[in-house]
Design an enzyme around this catalytic site. Structure first.
Site, PDB file in Angstrom:
ATOM      1  N   HIS A   1       0.832  -1.218   0.000  1.00  0.00           N
ATOM      2  CA  HIS A   1       0.000   0.000   0.000  1.00  0.00           C
ATOM      3  C   HIS A   1       0.865   1.267   0.000  1.00  0.00           C
ATOM      4  CE1 HIS A   1      -3.396  -2.638   1.088  1.00  0.00           C
ATOM      5  NE2 HIS A   1      -2.495  -3.222   1.869  1.00  0.00           N
TER       6      HIS A   1
ATOM      7  N   SER B   1      15.296  21.438 -16.794  1.00  0.00           N
ATOM      8  CA  SER B   1      14.114  22.273 -16.959  1.00  0.00           C
ATOM      9  C   SER B   1      14.534  23.579 -17.620  1.00  0.00           C
ATOM     10  CB  SER B   1      13.498  22.544 -15.585  1.00  0.00           C
ATOM     11  OG  SER B   1      12.815  23.780 -15.575  1.00  0.00           O
TER      12      SER B   1
ATOM     13  N   LYS C   1      16.920  21.654 -11.789  1.00  0.00           N
ATOM     14  CA  LYS C   1      16.225  20.387 -12.046  1.00  0.00           C
ATOM     15  C   LYS C   1      17.001  19.367 -12.864  1.00  0.00           C
ATOM     16  CE  LYS C   1      12.173  19.660 -11.600  1.00  0.00           C
ATOM     17  NZ  LYS C   1      11.674  18.635 -10.709  1.00  0.00           N
TER      18      LYS C   1
ATOM     19  N   GLU D   1      10.184   8.092 -17.259  1.00  0.00           N
ATOM     20  CA  GLU D   1       8.780   8.529 -17.403  1.00  0.00           C
ATOM     21  C   GLU D   1       8.225   8.126 -18.760  1.00  0.00           C
ATOM     22  OE1 GLU D   1       8.606  12.468 -14.530  1.00  0.00           O
ATOM     23  OE2 GLU D   1       9.563  12.640 -16.477  1.00  0.00           O
TER      24      GLU D   1
END
Ligand code: ARG
Length: 462
Positions: A160, A282, A288, A295
């Site tokens: 979980h 970024s 970043k 992804e």
């Protein structure tokens, strides 16, 4: 309207296809991908026609030389695929005609594009299944290498998304070895299922009196045997669905490992770092470094599922026999393979190149009372309590720890005894992370010797 010039099926037509028909009907813009398979098929078919005395030795030689020449052109990317000829079969036939004249027309004796295309797609798919298997093996080898080099790293195992029980990072990695092993098995199974050759089935009913030896033809094309039923042969694309299913499951596994790595690379966990070459920056936030490769692996899974769904929908309402709908199998199939082929490389590199932060993994493992089950098991072992009673006692101890803002291992013996006087001081050995991991000594558990055995077994599987 222009008078028809179609040399393949134009006989019963007075007028040419409209441009709009060509736009929806032509498949050469994508089925050029099957050029090698189509040429290979034609060469073997020519041999069968020679054995059936439809081609003379001289004709066979001429056809073979011309097909070799076409093959070279395709290999060198010099072959001009033309939209004037519908699909790959017509393109090859027309190229043959250019070289051997009307003799090219003999090659289609007893053959239909229906059995031809089914065979081409099977040949293509067989080849790609092997590519997938090889690349899965490469990932499995990387997993073994990384499991061996990170043997003592303890991390939280989650249920979980919450800390549940401590495990070894190697154990985590090996869980994916198993998933990929099943993917590989599915692929190998499909290689078996796909191993029947449709060629020689004709349009749907079989071929006429021409004595095509289907068994020899199947063998020569690398199949185990010919298909059993000509009608099934021309309409069967369930092997494409099967291939896309296994690619979907494989990409689901890729998506899941990517998701773990993405979350763990974030500031909340800092369990691992992606190397620069798998990240992007970024355009506004100079600090970043984003895990874009992972992804994109996670999301491209959707693209593969959509190919599967596409094929399932195309085929669900088809009547028996060939329908042109089946031409629509190719783009999703090609796209799914192109995608998985890329994902296989990226996932391998990702597993190989992330750097692990053992300390962060260990520190987080100390949170969430992850050894509570070990405490309950100690109570069962050392007293007469049943597991349910021990579970309840342990729950109460966890409650105290929560209230005191302590971890289980930080409680004093008095605090333990407050809930259960039978608890003695060897409990501290039991509730350590190391003990928890090493006591999971069941077959397939996270105990280090079990993990070493699992690595041994894994090595045998690849
Ligand atoms: N391009 C077609 C396909 O991919 C080849 C088969 C055409 N057959 C036919 N009866 N029109 O399915």
């Amino acid at each position: 309207m222009k008078k028809t010039t179609n040399l393949v099926w134009g006989g019963r037509f007075e007028y040419d296809s409209s441009d709009i028909l060509k736009r929806i009907n032509n498949s050469i813009s994508f089925d050029y991908n099957l050029a090698h398979q189509d040429i290979k098929l034609n060469k073997q078919y020519a041999k069968s026609l020679f054995k059936a005395k439809i081609l003379s030795m001289n004709e066979l030689k001429k056809i073979n030389a011309a097909l070799d020449d076409i093959q070279q052109e395709v290999k060198k990317k010099k072959f001009k695929f033309s939209d004037d000829f519908e699909d790959i079969h017509m393109n090859i036939e027309m190229a043959l005609r250019k070289r051997v004249g009307r003799l090219a027309g003999k090659l289609h004796t007893g053959k239909s594009r229906n059995d031809q295309v089914a065979t081409d797609v099977k040949l293509w798919t067989k080849e790609k299944i092997k590519n997938v298997i090889d690349k899965i093996k490469k990932i499995q080898k990387t997993i073994i290498k990384k499991s061996e080099s990170n043997l003592n790293v303890i991390m939280p195992g989650f249920t979980h998304s919450q800390n549940a029980q401590p495990i070894l990072y190697s154990h985590y990695l090996l869980s994916f070895f198993e998933m990929f092993e099943r993917d590989k098995k599915r692929a190998k199974q499909l290689l078996e299922n796909i191993n029947e050759c449709p060629l020689g089935s004709g349009a749907l009913a079989g071929t006429n009196f021409y004595e095509i030896d289907r068994k020899a033809l199947a063998k020569n094309l690398g199949f185990k045997k010919p298909t059993e039923n000509s009608l099934d042969s021309v309409s069967d694309r369930d092997f494409v669905i099967e291939f896309l299913s296994l690619l979907s499951i494989l990409s689901m596994h890729f998506s899941r490992i990517s998701e773990d790595f993405i979350i763990w690379s974030g500031s909340a966990y800092e369990f691992l770092k992606f190397p620069d070459n798998l990240c992007t920056g970024s355009s506004i936030m100079p600090q970043k470094k984003n895990p874009d490769a992972a992804e994109l692996v996670r999301s491209k899974c959707g693209r593969i599922y959509s190919s599967l769904l596409n094929l399932l929908i195309i085929q669900k309402g088809l009547p028996s026999g060939y329908s042109k709908d089946l031409q629509e199998d190719k783009e999703p199939l090609f796209d799914a393979f192109r995608t998985i082929d890329l994902l296989l490389d990226i996932v391998n590199e990702m597993i190989d190149s992330v750097t692990i932060n053992k300390i962060k993994m260990y520190d987080l493992s100390k949170k969430g009372h992850m050894t509570a089950t070990d405490l309950a098991d100690w109570i069962v072992k050392k007293t007469n309590y049943t597991f349910r009673e021990a579970h309840n006692i342990t729950g109460k101890i966890v409650l105290i720890a929560e209230k005191k803002k302590k971890e289980l291992s930080e409680l004093t013996l008095q605090e333990f005894k407050l809930v259960e006087p039978k608890i003695s001081k060897d409990i501290f050995n039991y509730v350590s992370l190391e003990n928890s991991v090493s006591s999971k000594n069941s077959y397939g558990g996270t105990n280090i010797n079990q993990v070493l055995k699992a690595i041994k077994r894994a090595k045998k599987k690849i």
